[in-house]
Write a protein that holds these residues in place. Structure first.
Motif, PDB file in Angstrom:
ATOM      1  N   TYR A 104       0.836  -1.204   0.000  1.00 31.22           N
ATOM      2  CA  TYR A 104       0.000   0.000   0.000  1.00 31.22           C
ATOM      3  C   TYR A 104       0.875   1.260   0.000  1.00 31.22           C
ATOM      4  N   GLY A 105       1.914   1.251   0.828  1.00 30.26           N
ATOM      5  CA  GLY A 105       2.815   2.407   0.887  1.00 30.26           C
ATOM      6  C   GLY A 105       3.508   2.654  -0.439  1.00 30.26           C
ATOM      7  N   LYS A 149       0.955   3.956  -2.975  1.00 32.98           N
ATOM      8  CA  LYS A 149       0.604   5.336  -2.635  1.00 32.98           C
ATOM      9  C   LYS A 149       1.683   6.306  -3.118  1.00 32.98           C
TER      10      LYS A 149
END
Length: 91
Positions: free
Chosen positions: A83-84, A87
């Motif tokens: 996710y990081g 993002k």
């Protein structure tokens, strides 16, 4: 009993080295120039979060097997890492 204390102390100390939390606390201390107040706030926050984790561990330790917990926590870290990265590169 002492073994649990020293293992918790060692692993927590090692895992917190250059952690995001330390960097946030460093930033707060630099911004507010109130080291003692930042220390007390961080200590209270850490104590509260650790108490929650300990209580959850205590109450659910008889229901959750260690190997299942390792898989769930490992999967959560992998998902958070993905996710990081997504993002960052979606910008």
């Amino acid at each position: 009993m002492q073994e649990a204390f020293f293992v918790a102390l060692l692993f927590t100390f090692i895992s917190e080295i250059a952690d995001k939390t330390q960097l946030v606390i460093l930033g707060l201390a630099l911004k507010y120039k109130a080291s003692f107040q930042v220390f007390l706030g961080a200590l209270l926050a850490h104590s509260f979060m650790d108490a929650i984790a300990i209580l959850i561990g205590y109450f659910f330790s008889f229901q959750i097997q260690t190997n299942v917990l390792k898989i769930v926590i490992g999967g959560a870290f992998i998902l958070l890492g993905i996710y990081g990265l997504v993002k960052i590169y979606r910008r």
